[in-house]
Write an enzyme that holds these catalytic residues in place. Structure first.
Site, PDB file in Angstrom:
ATOM      1  N   ASP A 103       0.766  -1.145   0.044  1.00 43.71           N
ATOM      2  CA  ASP A 103      -0.160   0.020  -0.246  1.00 43.71           C
ATOM      3  C   ASP A 103       0.908   1.177   0.158  1.00 43.71           C
ATOM      4  O   ASP A 103       1.937   1.392  -0.723  1.00 43.71           O
ATOM      5  CB  ASP A 103      -0.848  -0.026   1.265  1.00 43.71           C
ATOM      6  CG  ASP A 103      -1.861   0.885   1.230  1.00 43.71           C
ATOM      7  OD1 ASP A 103      -3.015   0.629   0.644  1.00 43.71           O
ATOM      8  OD2 ASP A 103      -1.934   2.112   1.483  1.00 43.71           O
ATOM      9  N   TYR A 118      -3.776  11.245   0.867  1.00 44.17           N
ATOM     10  CA  TYR A 118      -4.085  10.972  -0.385  1.00 44.17           C
ATOM     11  C   TYR A 118      -4.208  12.473  -1.393  1.00 44.17           C
ATOM     12  O   TYR A 118      -3.538  12.381  -2.454  1.00 44.17           O
ATOM     13  CB  TYR A 118      -5.391  10.420  -0.552  1.00 44.17           C
ATOM     14  CG  TYR A 118      -5.339   8.841  -0.268  1.00 44.17           C
ATOM     15  CD1 TYR A 118      -5.530   7.848  -1.211  1.00 44.17           C
ATOM     16  CD2 TYR A 118      -5.508   8.404   1.198  1.00 44.17           C
ATOM     17  CE1 TYR A 118      -5.439   6.508  -0.850  1.00 44.17           C
ATOM     18  CE2 TYR A 118      -5.308   6.966   1.310  1.00 44.17           C
ATOM     19  CZ  TYR A 118      -5.406   6.155   0.317  1.00 44.17           C
ATOM     20  OH  TYR A 118      -5.385   4.789   0.820  1.00 44.17           O
ATOM     21  N   HIS A 149      -4.482  -8.003   0.192  1.00 43.71           N
ATOM     22  CA  HIS A 149      -3.775  -6.719   0.161  1.00 43.71           C
ATOM     23  C   HIS A 149      -2.987  -6.502   1.528  1.00 43.71           C
ATOM     24  O   HIS A 149      -1.920  -6.022   1.666  1.00 43.71           O
ATOM     25  CB  HIS A 149      -4.886  -5.647   0.408  1.00 43.71           C
ATOM     26  CG  HIS A 149      -4.232  -4.156   0.291  1.00 43.71           C
ATOM     27  ND1 HIS A 149      -3.710  -3.563  -0.943  1.00 43.71           N
ATOM     28  CD2 HIS A 149      -4.223  -3.237   1.136  1.00 43.71           C
ATOM     29  CE1 HIS A 149      -3.287  -2.292  -0.544  1.00 43.71           C
ATOM     30  NE2 HIS A 149      -3.671  -2.061   0.453  1.00 43.71           N
TER      31      HIS A 149
END
Length: 486
Positions: free
Chosen positions: A255, A405, A462
Protein backbone atom coordinates in the site's frame (compact mmCIF):
# COMPACT_ATOMS: atom_id res chain seq x y z
CA UNK A 1 9.04 21.89 -27.02
CA UNK A 2 12.32 20.60 -28.49
CA UNK A 3 10.38 18.19 -30.69
CA UNK A 4 8.76 21.22 -32.37
CA UNK A 5 11.84 23.48 -32.51
CA UNK A 6 14.34 20.99 -33.92
CA UNK A 7 12.60 20.03 -37.20
CA UNK A 8 11.90 23.72 -37.97
CA UNK A 9 15.50 24.69 -37.21
CA UNK A 10 16.95 21.95 -39.42
CA UNK A 11 14.59 22.89 -42.26
CA UNK A 12 15.73 26.50 -41.95
CA UNK A 13 19.38 25.43 -42.19
CA UNK A 14 18.75 23.27 -45.25
CA UNK A 15 16.90 26.09 -46.95
CA UNK A 16 19.78 28.44 -46.27
CA UNK A 17 22.31 25.94 -47.64
CA UNK A 18 20.36 25.55 -50.89
CA UNK A 19 20.09 29.29 -51.44
CA UNK A 20 23.54 30.32 -50.21
CA UNK A 21 26.20 31.29 -52.69
CA UNK A 22 29.54 30.32 -51.35
CA UNK A 23 30.72 33.74 -50.29
CA UNK A 24 33.06 34.12 -47.34
CA UNK A 25 30.18 35.41 -45.23
CA UNK A 26 27.96 32.42 -45.91
CA UNK A 27 30.80 29.99 -45.32
CA UNK A 28 30.91 31.25 -41.73
CA UNK A 29 27.16 31.36 -41.09
CA UNK A 30 26.44 27.77 -42.04
CA UNK A 31 28.72 26.07 -39.49
CA UNK A 32 27.71 28.56 -36.78
CA UNK A 33 24.03 27.78 -37.32
CA UNK A 34 24.74 24.07 -37.40
CA UNK A 35 26.63 24.27 -34.10
CA UNK A 36 23.76 26.23 -32.55
CA UNK A 37 21.11 23.70 -33.55
CA UNK A 38 23.47 20.87 -32.63
CA UNK A 39 23.66 22.34 -29.14
CA UNK A 40 19.88 22.40 -29.00
CA UNK A 41 19.84 18.73 -29.99
CA UNK A 42 22.31 17.86 -27.24
CA UNK A 43 20.18 19.72 -24.66
CA UNK A 44 17.11 17.84 -25.82
CA UNK A 45 18.86 14.48 -25.56
CA UNK A 46 20.17 15.36 -22.10
CA UNK A 47 16.65 16.30 -20.96
CA UNK A 48 15.43 12.87 -22.06
CA UNK A 49 17.89 11.02 -19.85
CA UNK A 50 16.45 9.42 -16.76
CA UNK A 51 18.12 10.55 -13.56
CA UNK A 52 19.43 7.85 -11.24
CA UNK A 53 18.25 9.14 -7.87
CA UNK A 54 15.90 11.61 -6.25
CA UNK A 55 17.37 14.59 -4.45
CA UNK A 56 16.87 14.13 -0.72
CA UNK A 57 16.28 17.78 0.11
CA UNK A 58 14.88 18.86 3.47
CA UNK A 59 11.59 19.89 5.01
CA UNK A 60 9.74 21.41 7.93
CA UNK A 61 6.35 20.08 9.00
CA UNK A 62 6.05 21.57 12.48
CA UNK A 63 3.66 24.32 13.50
CA UNK A 64 4.57 27.80 12.30
CA UNK A 65 7.87 28.83 10.77
CA UNK A 66 11.00 26.73 11.11
CA UNK A 67 13.21 28.15 13.87
CA UNK A 68 16.18 30.02 12.42
CA UNK A 69 18.48 29.03 15.25
CA UNK A 70 18.93 25.98 17.37
CA UNK A 71 19.44 22.36 16.49
CA UNK A 72 16.51 19.95 16.42
CA UNK A 73 16.25 17.64 19.40
CA UNK A 74 17.55 14.33 18.04
CA UNK A 75 16.95 12.32 21.21
CA UNK A 76 15.11 9.01 20.96
CA UNK A 77 12.52 8.84 23.72
CA UNK A 78 10.82 5.70 25.04
CA UNK A 79 7.07 5.84 24.50
CA UNK A 80 4.22 3.92 26.06
CA UNK A 81 0.63 3.70 24.84
CA UNK A 82 -1.81 4.53 27.61
CA UNK A 83 -5.56 4.73 28.10
CA UNK A 84 -7.93 6.01 30.74
CA UNK A 85 -11.39 5.46 32.18
CA UNK A 86 -12.51 8.71 30.54
CA UNK A 87 -11.37 7.55 27.11
CA UNK A 88 -13.20 4.22 27.41
CA UNK A 89 -16.35 5.80 28.87
CA UNK A 90 -16.48 8.31 26.02
CA UNK A 91 -16.16 5.48 23.50
CA UNK A 92 -18.95 3.47 25.16
CA UNK A 93 -21.25 6.49 25.25
CA UNK A 94 -20.79 7.09 21.54
CA UNK A 95 -21.32 3.40 20.73
CA UNK A 96 -24.54 3.38 22.75
CA UNK A 97 -25.89 6.38 20.85
CA UNK A 98 -25.23 5.02 17.36
CA UNK A 99 -28.08 4.80 14.88
CA UNK A 100 -28.24 2.53 11.87
CA UNK A 101 -29.87 2.49 8.44
CA UNK A 102 -31.34 -0.94 7.61
CA UNK A 103 -29.57 -2.68 4.70
CA UNK A 104 -31.28 -3.59 1.45
CA UNK A 105 -32.48 -7.17 1.33
CA UNK A 106 -29.80 -9.54 0.06
CA UNK A 107 -27.26 -6.72 -0.34
CA UNK A 108 -24.48 -8.40 1.68
CA UNK A 109 -21.44 -6.08 1.28
CA UNK A 110 -22.27 -4.89 -2.25
CA UNK A 111 -23.37 -1.48 -0.95
CA UNK A 112 -20.58 -1.20 1.59
CA UNK A 113 -20.51 -2.37 5.18
CA UNK A 114 -23.72 -4.27 5.96
CA UNK A 115 -25.41 -2.51 8.88
CA UNK A 116 -26.90 -5.73 10.32
CA UNK A 117 -23.42 -7.16 10.73
CA UNK A 118 -22.13 -3.76 11.86
CA UNK A 119 -24.49 -3.90 14.84
CA UNK A 120 -22.99 -7.25 15.82
CA UNK A 121 -19.47 -5.80 15.59
CA UNK A 122 -20.48 -2.81 17.71
CA UNK A 123 -22.12 -5.07 20.29
CA UNK A 124 -18.87 -7.01 20.60
CA UNK A 125 -16.89 -3.76 20.77
CA UNK A 126 -19.13 -2.38 23.51
CA UNK A 127 -19.48 -5.48 25.67
CA UNK A 128 -16.56 -7.86 25.06
CA UNK A 129 -13.64 -5.96 23.53
CA UNK A 130 -11.07 -5.15 26.21
CA UNK A 131 -9.09 -2.08 25.17
CA UNK A 132 -6.91 -2.18 28.27
CA UNK A 133 -5.84 -5.71 27.42
CA UNK A 134 -5.09 -4.69 23.83
CA UNK A 135 -3.02 -1.75 25.06
CA UNK A 136 -0.90 -4.24 26.99
CA UNK A 137 -0.47 -6.27 23.80
CA UNK A 138 0.52 -3.13 21.88
CA UNK A 139 3.11 -2.32 24.53
CA UNK A 140 4.76 -5.74 24.38
CA UNK A 141 7.20 -4.34 21.81
CA UNK A 142 9.42 -1.33 22.59
CA UNK A 143 7.92 1.96 21.38
CA UNK A 144 9.81 5.19 20.80
CA UNK A 145 9.34 8.71 19.51
CA UNK A 146 11.82 11.15 18.04
CA UNK A 147 11.46 14.57 16.46
CA UNK A 148 12.31 14.88 12.75
CA UNK A 149 11.61 17.96 10.61
CA UNK A 150 9.49 19.48 13.35
CA UNK A 151 7.13 16.58 14.10
CA UNK A 152 7.27 13.59 16.46
CA UNK A 153 7.77 10.26 14.72
CA UNK A 154 6.52 7.11 16.44
CA UNK A 155 8.10 3.71 15.80
CA UNK A 156 8.59 0.29 17.31
CA UNK A 157 12.07 -1.23 17.33
CA UNK A 158 12.39 -4.96 17.98
CA UNK A 159 15.75 -6.69 18.23
CA UNK A 160 16.30 -10.47 18.29
CA UNK A 161 16.31 -11.76 21.86
CA UNK A 162 18.96 -14.31 20.87
CA UNK A 163 21.24 -14.52 17.85
CA UNK A 164 22.53 -18.05 17.15
CA UNK A 165 26.15 -18.42 16.18
CA UNK A 166 26.71 -17.84 12.49
CA UNK A 167 23.57 -15.77 11.91
CA UNK A 168 23.83 -12.18 10.69
CA UNK A 169 21.41 -9.59 12.04
CA UNK A 170 19.93 -7.48 9.23
CA UNK A 171 17.93 -4.30 9.94
CA UNK A 172 14.64 -4.04 8.08
CA UNK A 173 12.27 -1.08 8.00
CA UNK A 174 8.63 -2.10 7.43
CA UNK A 175 6.07 0.54 6.44
CA UNK A 176 2.29 0.19 6.67
CA UNK A 177 -0.40 1.78 4.52
CA UNK A 178 -4.01 2.97 4.79
CA UNK A 179 -6.23 2.02 6.57
CA UNK A 180 -3.64 -0.02 8.43
CA UNK A 181 -1.09 0.82 11.09
CA UNK A 182 2.09 -0.45 12.70
CA UNK A 183 -0.12 -3.09 14.34
CA UNK A 184 -0.32 -4.93 11.00
CA UNK A 185 3.22 -6.20 11.66
CA UNK A 186 2.70 -7.62 15.15
CA UNK A 187 2.34 -11.20 13.91
CA UNK A 188 5.24 -11.10 11.47
CA UNK A 189 7.75 -9.49 13.87
CA UNK A 190 8.40 -12.65 15.93
CA UNK A 191 8.81 -14.65 12.71
CA UNK A 192 11.51 -12.27 11.53
CA UNK A 193 13.33 -11.84 14.83
CA UNK A 194 13.17 -15.51 15.91
CA UNK A 195 12.58 -17.58 12.76
CA UNK A 196 13.94 -20.86 14.13
CA UNK A 197 11.41 -20.90 16.95
CA UNK A 198 8.59 -20.55 14.42
CA UNK A 199 9.86 -23.15 11.96
CA UNK A 200 11.01 -20.82 9.20
CA UNK A 201 13.92 -21.54 6.91
CA UNK A 202 15.96 -18.38 7.46
CA UNK A 203 19.42 -19.65 6.60
CA UNK A 204 22.01 -17.44 8.24
CA UNK A 205 19.73 -14.38 8.47
CA UNK A 206 17.78 -12.91 11.38
CA UNK A 207 16.14 -9.48 11.44
CA UNK A 208 16.07 -6.41 13.63
CA UNK A 209 12.70 -4.81 12.83
CA UNK A 210 11.79 -1.12 12.79
CA UNK A 211 8.12 -0.24 12.13
CA UNK A 212 7.38 3.50 12.05
CA UNK A 213 3.98 5.15 11.86
CA UNK A 214 3.63 7.39 8.82
CA UNK A 215 3.24 11.00 10.06
CA UNK A 216 -0.46 11.66 10.51
CA UNK A 217 -1.14 8.00 11.30
CA UNK A 218 -1.49 6.55 14.79
CA UNK A 219 1.01 7.89 17.29
CA UNK A 220 3.13 9.86 14.81
CA UNK A 221 2.35 13.56 14.89
CA UNK A 222 0.41 14.88 11.91
CA UNK A 223 2.14 17.41 9.63
CA UNK A 224 1.06 21.00 10.26
CA UNK A 225 1.99 22.16 6.76
CA UNK A 226 0.55 21.32 3.34
CA UNK A 227 2.41 19.10 0.88
CA UNK A 228 3.51 16.15 3.03
CA UNK A 229 3.81 13.28 0.53
CA UNK A 230 5.63 9.95 0.18
CA UNK A 231 8.88 11.69 -0.78
CA UNK A 232 8.83 13.64 2.47
CA UNK A 233 8.01 10.42 4.33
CA UNK A 234 10.90 8.60 2.63
CA UNK A 235 13.32 11.35 3.64
CA UNK A 236 12.12 11.32 7.26
CA UNK A 237 12.43 7.52 7.49
CA UNK A 238 15.97 7.68 6.09
CA UNK A 239 16.77 10.22 8.79
CA UNK A 240 15.20 7.93 11.37
CA UNK A 241 17.36 4.98 10.31
CA UNK A 242 20.48 7.15 10.34
CA UNK A 243 19.56 8.37 13.82
CA UNK A 244 19.28 4.75 14.93
CA UNK A 245 22.82 4.18 13.69
CA UNK A 246 22.14 2.23 10.49
CA UNK A 247 24.09 2.91 7.32
CA UNK A 248 22.53 0.13 5.26
CA UNK A 249 19.20 -1.62 5.67
CA UNK A 250 16.40 -3.49 3.93
CA UNK A 251 12.97 -1.92 3.41
CA UNK A 252 9.57 -3.55 2.97
CA UNK A 253 6.10 -2.24 2.27
CA UNK A 254 2.64 -2.62 0.79
CA UNK A 255 0.00 0.00 0.00
CA UNK A 256 1.48 3.44 0.87
CA UNK A 257 4.39 1.57 2.43
CA UNK A 258 5.25 0.32 -1.05
CA UNK A 259 5.41 3.85 -2.43
CA UNK A 260 7.40 5.13 0.56
CA UNK A 261 9.99 2.36 0.47
CA UNK A 262 10.27 2.65 -3.32
CA UNK A 263 10.99 6.37 -2.90
CA UNK A 264 13.55 5.51 -0.22
CA UNK A 265 15.28 3.23 -2.74
CA UNK A 266 15.26 5.99 -5.35
CA UNK A 267 16.46 8.64 -2.90
CA UNK A 268 19.40 6.91 -1.21
CA UNK A 269 20.09 3.68 -3.12
CA UNK A 270 23.46 3.38 -1.39
CA UNK A 271 21.64 2.92 1.94
CA UNK A 272 18.99 0.45 0.78
CA UNK A 273 20.41 -3.06 0.55
CA UNK A 274 17.18 -4.45 -0.83
CA UNK A 275 13.53 -3.55 -1.45
CA UNK A 276 10.72 -6.04 -0.79
CA UNK A 277 7.19 -5.15 -1.94
CA UNK A 278 3.80 -6.81 -1.76
CA UNK A 279 2.20 -4.13 -3.94
CA UNK A 280 3.64 -2.33 -6.96
CA UNK A 281 2.56 1.09 -8.19
CA UNK A 282 2.87 1.41 -11.98
CA UNK A 283 1.12 3.20 -14.80
CA UNK A 284 -0.63 1.13 -17.48
CA UNK A 285 -0.62 3.99 -19.97
CA UNK A 286 1.11 3.70 -23.33
CA UNK A 287 0.59 1.94 -26.64
CA UNK A 288 2.91 -0.94 -25.76
CA UNK A 289 0.84 -1.90 -22.71
CA UNK A 290 -2.39 -1.62 -24.70
CA UNK A 291 -0.99 -4.05 -27.27
CA UNK A 292 0.19 -6.39 -24.51
CA UNK A 293 -3.29 -6.38 -22.97
CA UNK A 294 -4.94 -7.07 -26.33
CA UNK A 295 -2.62 -9.96 -27.19
CA UNK A 296 -1.98 -11.25 -23.69
CA UNK A 297 -5.02 -13.45 -23.38
CA UNK A 298 -4.26 -15.20 -26.71
CA UNK A 299 -0.46 -15.35 -26.93
CA UNK A 300 0.81 -14.40 -23.46
CA UNK A 301 4.31 -15.69 -24.17
CA UNK A 302 4.63 -13.21 -27.02
CA UNK A 303 4.13 -10.19 -24.74
CA UNK A 304 5.97 -11.50 -21.70
CA UNK A 305 2.99 -12.68 -19.63
CA UNK A 306 2.93 -16.02 -17.83
CA UNK A 307 -0.11 -18.25 -17.56
CA UNK A 308 -0.52 -17.14 -13.95
CA UNK A 309 -0.45 -13.49 -15.06
CA UNK A 310 -3.28 -14.24 -17.48
CA UNK A 311 -5.30 -16.03 -14.83
CA UNK A 312 -4.98 -13.07 -12.47
CA UNK A 313 -5.45 -10.27 -15.02
CA UNK A 314 -8.29 -11.47 -17.24
CA UNK A 315 -11.06 -10.75 -18.04
CA UNK A 316 -9.10 -7.49 -18.13
CA UNK A 317 -11.94 -4.96 -18.09
CA UNK A 318 -13.65 -6.68 -15.19
CA UNK A 319 -10.55 -7.05 -13.02
CA UNK A 320 -8.65 -3.90 -13.95
CA UNK A 321 -11.40 -1.39 -14.64
CA UNK A 322 -14.76 -2.29 -13.11
CA UNK A 323 -13.39 -3.92 -9.94
CA UNK A 324 -10.98 -1.06 -9.36
CA UNK A 325 -13.67 1.57 -9.95
CA UNK A 326 -15.86 -0.21 -7.41
CA UNK A 327 -13.08 -0.26 -4.81
CA UNK A 328 -11.63 3.20 -5.36
CA UNK A 329 -14.48 5.60 -4.57
CA UNK A 330 -12.85 6.37 -1.23
CA UNK A 331 -9.67 7.40 -3.08
CA UNK A 332 -11.41 10.16 -5.02
CA UNK A 333 -12.91 11.60 -1.82
CA UNK A 334 -9.63 11.45 0.06
CA UNK A 335 -7.63 12.84 -2.86
CA UNK A 336 -9.90 15.88 -3.19
CA UNK A 337 -11.86 16.86 -0.05
CA UNK A 338 -10.62 14.58 2.77
CA UNK A 339 -11.58 16.87 5.64
CA UNK A 340 -15.27 16.87 4.75
CA UNK A 341 -15.84 13.13 5.12
CA UNK A 342 -13.21 13.00 7.83
CA UNK A 343 -15.26 15.23 10.15
CA UNK A 344 -17.96 12.58 10.53
CA UNK A 345 -15.50 9.69 10.86
CA UNK A 346 -13.51 11.50 13.53
CA UNK A 347 -16.68 12.06 15.56
CA UNK A 348 -18.31 8.63 15.25
CA UNK A 349 -16.51 5.43 16.23
CA UNK A 350 -19.23 3.37 14.50
CA UNK A 351 -18.80 5.28 11.25
CA UNK A 352 -15.04 4.97 11.56
CA UNK A 353 -15.22 1.21 12.06
CA UNK A 354 -17.54 0.75 9.08
CA UNK A 355 -15.28 2.87 6.86
CA UNK A 356 -12.08 1.05 7.83
CA UNK A 357 -13.31 -2.51 8.21
CA UNK A 358 -15.08 -2.53 4.86
CA UNK A 359 -11.61 -2.31 3.29
CA UNK A 360 -10.41 -5.28 5.33
CA UNK A 361 -13.27 -7.25 3.79
CA UNK A 362 -13.09 -6.71 0.03
CA UNK A 363 -9.35 -5.95 -0.09
CA UNK A 364 -8.68 -9.30 1.54
CA UNK A 365 -10.86 -11.23 -0.90
CA UNK A 366 -13.06 -9.73 -3.62
CA UNK A 367 -15.61 -12.55 -3.23
CA UNK A 368 -16.34 -11.35 0.32
CA UNK A 369 -18.71 -8.82 -1.26
CA UNK A 370 -21.26 -11.61 -1.42
CA UNK A 371 -21.02 -12.51 2.28
CA UNK A 372 -23.38 -10.97 4.83
CA UNK A 373 -20.51 -10.59 7.31
CA UNK A 374 -17.99 -9.53 4.68
CA UNK A 375 -15.91 -12.60 5.45
CA UNK A 376 -14.04 -10.59 8.08
CA UNK A 377 -13.91 -13.22 10.80
CA UNK A 378 -12.77 -15.92 8.40
CA UNK A 379 -9.39 -14.19 8.17
CA UNK A 380 -9.08 -11.99 11.24
CA UNK A 381 -10.29 -11.81 14.82
CA UNK A 382 -12.54 -8.96 15.91
CA UNK A 383 -9.98 -8.10 18.58
CA UNK A 384 -7.29 -7.56 15.93
CA UNK A 385 -9.59 -5.60 13.63
CA UNK A 386 -10.91 -3.36 16.39
CA UNK A 387 -7.43 -2.76 17.78
CA UNK A 388 -6.46 -1.26 14.43
CA UNK A 389 -9.62 0.86 14.45
CA UNK A 390 -8.88 1.99 18.00
CA UNK A 391 -5.43 3.22 16.99
CA UNK A 392 -7.18 5.63 14.60
CA UNK A 393 -9.85 6.50 17.16
CA UNK A 394 -7.77 7.31 20.23
CA UNK A 395 -5.25 9.33 18.20
CA UNK A 396 -7.91 11.15 16.12
CA UNK A 397 -5.74 10.36 13.10
CA UNK A 398 -8.34 9.45 10.48
CA UNK A 399 -8.41 12.97 8.97
CA UNK A 400 -4.63 13.41 8.57
CA UNK A 401 -4.36 9.85 7.26
CA UNK A 402 -6.93 10.71 4.59
CA UNK A 403 -5.13 13.95 3.72
CA UNK A 404 -2.14 11.85 2.70
CA UNK A 405 -4.06 10.98 -0.48
CA UNK A 406 -4.62 14.60 -1.40
CA UNK A 407 -0.96 15.43 -0.84
CA UNK A 408 0.14 12.56 -3.08
CA UNK A 409 -2.41 13.06 -5.85
CA UNK A 410 -2.21 16.85 -5.97
CA UNK A 411 0.11 16.86 -8.99
CA UNK A 412 0.31 15.08 -12.33
CA UNK A 413 2.10 11.78 -11.54
CA UNK A 414 4.13 12.14 -14.72
CA UNK A 415 5.65 15.41 -13.52
CA UNK A 416 6.96 14.38 -10.11
CA UNK A 417 10.56 13.32 -9.66
CA UNK A 418 10.03 9.67 -8.75
CA UNK A 419 8.15 8.95 -12.00
CA UNK A 420 11.38 9.63 -13.94
CA UNK A 421 13.70 7.62 -11.72
CA UNK A 422 14.19 3.89 -11.98
CA UNK A 423 14.75 1.64 -8.98
CA UNK A 424 18.16 -0.01 -9.19
CA UNK A 425 18.49 -1.65 -5.78
CA UNK A 426 17.85 -5.43 -5.59
CA UNK A 427 14.07 -5.84 -5.53
CA UNK A 428 11.61 -8.59 -4.65
CA UNK A 429 7.90 -8.57 -5.44
CA UNK A 430 5.50 -10.88 -3.62
CA UNK A 431 2.35 -10.95 -5.77
CA UNK A 432 -0.63 -12.03 -3.66
CA UNK A 433 -3.56 -13.39 -5.68
CA UNK A 434 -6.29 -11.31 -4.02
CA UNK A 435 -4.43 -8.00 -4.32
CA UNK A 436 -6.57 -5.19 -5.75
CA UNK A 437 -4.66 -5.31 -9.05
CA UNK A 438 -2.01 -7.65 -10.42
CA UNK A 439 1.27 -6.36 -11.85
CA UNK A 440 3.14 -8.85 -14.06
CA UNK A 441 6.91 -8.87 -13.84
CA UNK A 442 7.27 -7.70 -17.44
CA UNK A 443 5.53 -4.45 -16.45
CA UNK A 444 7.23 -4.09 -13.08
CA UNK A 445 10.71 -4.25 -14.58
CA UNK A 446 10.11 -1.01 -16.49
CA UNK A 447 10.53 0.75 -13.15
CA UNK A 448 12.31 -1.84 -11.04
CA UNK A 449 15.52 -2.52 -12.96
CA UNK A 450 16.97 -5.15 -10.65
CA UNK A 451 14.22 -7.65 -9.76
CA UNK A 452 15.98 -10.63 -8.21
CA UNK A 453 12.84 -12.39 -6.95
CA UNK A 454 9.24 -12.37 -8.18
CA UNK A 455 6.87 -14.70 -6.32
CA UNK A 456 3.31 -15.73 -7.14
CA UNK A 457 2.03 -16.16 -3.61
CA UNK A 458 -0.46 -19.04 -3.18
CA UNK A 459 -3.05 -17.11 -1.17
CA UNK A 460 -3.67 -13.79 0.49
CA UNK A 461 -4.69 -10.26 -0.35
CA UNK A 462 -3.85 -6.64 0.31
CA UNK A 463 -2.96 -6.84 4.01
CA UNK A 464 -0.26 -9.49 3.60
CA UNK A 465 1.59 -9.09 6.92
CA UNK A 466 -1.70 -9.05 8.83
CA UNK A 467 -3.35 -11.92 6.97
CA UNK A 468 -0.49 -14.22 5.90
CA UNK A 469 2.51 -13.32 8.08
CA UNK A 470 4.28 -16.65 7.64
CA UNK A 471 4.08 -16.59 3.84
CA UNK A 472 5.36 -13.04 3.72
CA UNK A 473 8.15 -13.68 6.24
CA UNK A 474 9.41 -16.70 4.33
CA UNK A 475 9.50 -14.73 1.09
CA UNK A 476 11.47 -11.94 2.77
CA UNK A 477 14.01 -14.45 4.09
CA UNK A 478 14.45 -16.03 0.64
CA UNK A 479 14.99 -12.60 -0.89
CA UNK A 480 17.49 -11.33 1.67
CA UNK A 481 19.52 -14.55 1.56
CA UNK A 482 19.75 -14.20 -2.21
CA UNK A 483 20.85 -10.55 -1.96
CA UNK A 484 23.47 -11.38 0.67
CA UNK A 485 24.93 -13.96 -1.71
CA UNK A 486 25.22 -11.54 -4.63
Amino acid sequence: MWQEVLPNAWESILSRIRSFQYSQKNAVLVPVAAVGVGGMLVCWLMSRRKIKSIEMGDGWWGSGEKPLKGKEDESIRPFKIETSDEEIEDLHRRLDQARYAPPLEGAAFNYGFNSDYLQKVVAYWRNKFDWRKQVEILNKYPHFRTTIEGIDIHFIHVKPSYVPHGKAVQPILMVHGWPGSFYEFYKIIPLLTDPTKHGLDSGDVVFEVICPSIPGYGFSEAPHQQGFDTLATARIFHKLMKRLGFKEYYVQGGDWGSRVTTNMSQMLPQSVKGLHLNLVFISIRGLKKVIQVMLGTYVPWLVGFTREDVRRMYPFMQKNVFDILRESGYLHIQATKPDTAGCGLNDSPVGLAAYILEKFSTWTDKSFLRKDDGGLESKYSLDDLLTNVMIYWVTASIVPSMRYYKENFARDPGLIADSRVGVYVPTAIAAFPQEIAHTPQVWAKNTFKNIVRYSYMPRGGHFAAFEEPKLLAQDIFHFVRKVEQL
